[in-house]
Design a protein around this motif. Structure first.
Motif, PDB file in Angstrom:
ATOM      1  N   UNK A 273       0.851  -1.186   0.000  1.00 48.16           N
ATOM      2  CA  UNK A 273       0.000   0.000   0.000  1.00 48.16           C
ATOM      3  C   UNK A 273       0.887   1.236   0.000  1.00 48.16           C
ATOM      4  N   UNK A 274       0.596   2.160  -0.884  1.00 50.53           N
ATOM      5  CA  UNK A 274       1.358   3.408  -0.945  1.00 50.53           C
ATOM      6  C   UNK A 274       0.564   4.530  -0.289  1.00 50.53           C
ATOM      7  N   UNK A 275       1.275   5.394   0.387  1.00 57.00           N
ATOM      8  CA  UNK A 275       0.625   6.508   1.059  1.00 57.00           C
ATOM      9  C   UNK A 275       1.509   7.740   0.944  1.00 57.00           C
ATOM     10  N   UNK A 276       0.977   8.870   1.370  1.00 55.24           N
ATOM     11  CA  UNK A 276       1.734  10.127   1.359  1.00 55.24           C
ATOM     12  C   UNK A 276       1.344  10.891   2.616  1.00 55.24           C
ATOM     13  N   UNK A 277       2.123  10.704   3.672  1.00 62.24           N
ATOM     14  CA  UNK A 277       1.814  11.363   4.934  1.00 62.24           C
ATOM     15  C   UNK A 277       3.056  12.056   5.483  1.00 62.24           C
ATOM     16  N   UNK A 278       2.814  13.100   6.248  1.00 62.55           N
ATOM     17  CA  UNK A 278       3.890  13.713   7.027  1.00 62.55           C
ATOM     18  C   UNK A 278       3.776  13.181   8.450  1.00 62.55           C
ATOM     19  N   UNK A 279       4.904  12.769   9.027  1.00 58.94           N
ATOM     20  CA  UNK A 279       4.903  12.211  10.370  1.00 58.94           C
ATOM     21  C   UNK A 279       5.518  13.200  11.351  1.00 58.94           C
ATOM     22  N   UNK A 280       4.744  13.503  12.398  1.00 57.17           N
ATOM     23  CA  UNK A 280       5.241  14.263  13.542  1.00 57.17           C
ATOM     24  C   UNK A 280       5.162  13.318  14.742  1.00 57.17           C
ATOM     25  N   UNK A 281       6.239  13.178  15.465  1.00 59.68           N
ATOM     26  CA  UNK A 281       6.273  12.259  16.611  1.00 59.68           C
ATOM     27  C   UNK A 281       6.650  13.022  17.867  1.00 59.68           C
ATOM     28  N   UNK A 282       6.245  12.473  19.013  1.00 55.13           N
ATOM     29  CA  UNK A 282       6.577  13.092  20.292  1.00 55.13           C
ATOM     30  C   UNK A 282       6.865  12.006  21.317  1.00 55.13           C
ATOM     31  N   UNK A 283       7.696  12.344  22.293  1.00 59.41           N
ATOM     32  CA  UNK A 283       7.998  11.401  23.366  1.00 59.41           C
ATOM     33  C   UNK A 283       8.568  12.143  24.569  1.00 59.41           C
ATOM     34  N   UNK A 284       8.319  11.576  25.756  1.00 59.26           N
ATOM     35  CA  UNK A 284       8.982  12.098  26.952  1.00 59.26           C
ATOM     36  C   UNK A 284      10.228  11.277  27.261  1.00 59.26           C
ATOM     37  N   UNK A 285      10.486  10.248  26.459  1.00 60.88           N
ATOM     38  CA  UNK A 285      11.671   9.419  26.647  1.00 60.88           C
ATOM     39  C   UNK A 285      12.906  10.091  26.044  1.00 60.88           C
ATOM     40  N   UNK A 286      14.082   9.719  26.540  1.00 58.43           N
ATOM     41  CA  UNK A 286      15.346  10.115  25.923  1.00 58.43           C
ATOM     42  C   UNK A 286      15.679   9.033  24.896  1.00 58.43           C
ATOM     43  N   UNK A 287      15.286   9.246  23.641  1.00 59.85           N
ATOM     44  CA  UNK A 287      15.433   8.206  22.628  1.00 59.85           C
ATOM     45  C   UNK A 287      16.885   7.902  22.308  1.00 59.85           C
TER      46      UNK A 287
END
Length: 483
Positions: A273-287
């Motif tokens: 499946x093809x898509x076209x999205x912008x991803x915004x991510x958030x976390x309180x962890x120290x990745x």
């Protein structure tokens, strides 16, 4: 007040069910008996939510939906159909429809969907205003503050909003990461396309993959029809993945692939499946730390961290605390029908001195509690929760509100329409009480407390930091370490 538009050539029963479901919430239901009439109403005054029958006398529901998308793609559309129309409804989901319901309607499901869809609509339409003074706006979720660190956040939002690249928002729980995500979306090139948010920590691991990527019929027990996931549903728009640090390691490669190639497979399927999205991510962890410890994929961290925005904790924002207090007192006084117009210097001093382990979310909660106790136009120290007495020392677990937590009363106080984080807030308060009692039981020995709770000692220490709790004495652990 929200407007719900029902487009249905035989609307009486469904309209009555909608009105019954939203009774007492102040919303209104409008009806259109044809596709043409529904499109006219939508163009003249866009509703907050549309219920659309797949079978209309003048054109198909799918045709009407495509026209609605041209008018305003941000309007959530829920299809209403018979079981025979399931294939068409699934096709509508692939084109971006919010969800679909079968007739006769399940009222419990209807109530849940209306609340969820209206929240999605609000997130897309209500500006996440970046404002430097509390008097500039009175919008829920507005970003308020003018300290140096917040000015840097505003600059970062301006730099990245129009770039259409992934963004990683970091900061402690309750600092307003969701508001920053909405601001990036609203100032970006996809601002007229859908915006969907998902909390990775709030969805069970076995359901999260299906929620994000969908599944095929028969993929697992209970999968009686194809499901379209958020990445396919939000094609052309923006997805906000909150608490991405809590995403299972097994699912992270699929997220990485979407970021790299914008492709994926549904659970149990082979079709790409093809898509076209912008991803915004958030976390309180120290990745960065988590990736070194093998808890988060380093390649996904680097891909997400192309542009990062770090939000300061409330305790480091200086005079912003007073500004935020005045902002929330003004808004909550109106919402709760109180007549509080100002905050006494003594009460403001207590609010400034408190450590705010829960940041802005905790500030909102405690001000609501204080306003419900208040009488007269001035918020006095006596109206503030007891936990604020003693200032920053209240971060000690012995004086948290969980000390006397009556869970049912705690929840009932917050059961009103403007609350949107009751799940997180309740679990936070339960954790305060549970960790405090476990440490008391073990005499402050973190090793024994962690063993009692059935969690790793590192997890206990992390939770204590997140909650702003500290152990007031050091005790030798069984392995000789200082707890």
């Amino acid at each position: 007040m929200a407007t719900l538009l029902l487009i249905d050539d035989d609307p009486e029963i469904v309209a009555e069910q909608l009105r019954s479901t939203i009774s007492g919430l102040g919303h209104r239901v409008e009806v259109a008996r044809s596709g043409a009439e529904g499109l006219k109403k939508t163009a003249n005054r866009p509703p907050d939510l549309i219920f659309l029958d797949l079978r209309l006398p003048d054109q198909s529901g799918l045709e009407v939906y495509q026209r609605v998308r041209q008018i305003d793609a941000r309007i959530p559309v829920i299809f209403v159909t018979t079981a025979k129309g399931a294939d068409a409804a699934i096709e509508a989901m692939k084109q971006g429809a919010y969800d679909y319901l079968f007739k006769p309607l399940d009222l419990h499901q209807l109530r849940h969907l209306i609340g969820e869809a209206l929240e999605v609509s609000r997130r897309m339409r209500e500006p996440a205003v970046v404002t430097e003074t509390a008097s500039d706006c009175d919008i829920e979720g507005a970003i308020v503050g003018n300290c140096t660190s917040m000015r840097e956040v505003y600059k970062a939002i301006g730099r990245v909003a129009a770039q259409d690249v992934p963004v990683l928002i970091t900061g402690e729980s309750g600092t307003g990461k969701d508001a920053v995500a909405r601001a990036i979306y609203q100032h970006g090139v996809r601002s007229r396309a859908p915006f969907l948010a998902l909390n990775c920590a709030a969805i069970p691991e076995n359901l999260l993959e299906s929620e994000l990527f969908g599944h095929e019929k028969g993929a697992f027990t209970g999968a009686d029809r194809r499901r379209i996931g958020k990445f396919e549903q939000c094609n052309g728009g923006t997805i906000f993945l909150d608490e991405i640090g809590d995403m299972p390691l097994t699912l992270q490669p699929k997220i990485l692939r979407v970021l790299q190639d914008q492709t994926f497979e549904r659970v149990g399927g082979n079709e790409t499946v093809r898509t076209d999205v912008r991803l915004i991510a958030a976390t309180h962890r120290d990745l960065q730390v988590w990736s070194r410890e093998g808890k988060f994929r380093s390649d996904l961290y680097y891909r997400l961290g192309v542009f990062a925005i770090d939000l300061p904790p409330l305790r480091d924002r200086g005079d912003d605390i007073e500004m935020l207090v005045r902002h929330f007192v003004k808004r909550f006084s109106r919402e709760l029908s109180r007549d509080v117009r100002t905050v006494s210097p003594e009460a403001m001093s207590q609010l400034r001195d408190y450590g705010w382990p829960g940041n802005i979310r905790e500030l909102q909660s405690l001000l609501k509690q204080a306003l419900l106790r208040a009488s007269g136009p001035v918020l006095l120290p006596g109206f503030l929760p007891e936990m604020l007495v003693g200032g920053s020392d209240s971060a000690n677990p012995s004086s948290t509100p969980a000390n006397d937590l009556n869970l049912e009363s705690f929840i009932r106080e917050r059961l009103h329409p403007d609350v949107t984080d009751l799940y997180d807030e309740t679990h936070r308060e339960v954790d305060r009480l549970l960790l405090k009692l476990a440490l008391e039981n073990s005499g402050g020995n973190q090793h024994q407390a962690a063993r009692l709770l059935g969690i790793a000692r590192q997890t206990l220490r992390l939770k204590l930091r997140e909650l702003g709790m500290r152990v007031t004495q050091s005790v030798e652990t069984e392995d000789g370490d200082q707890s």
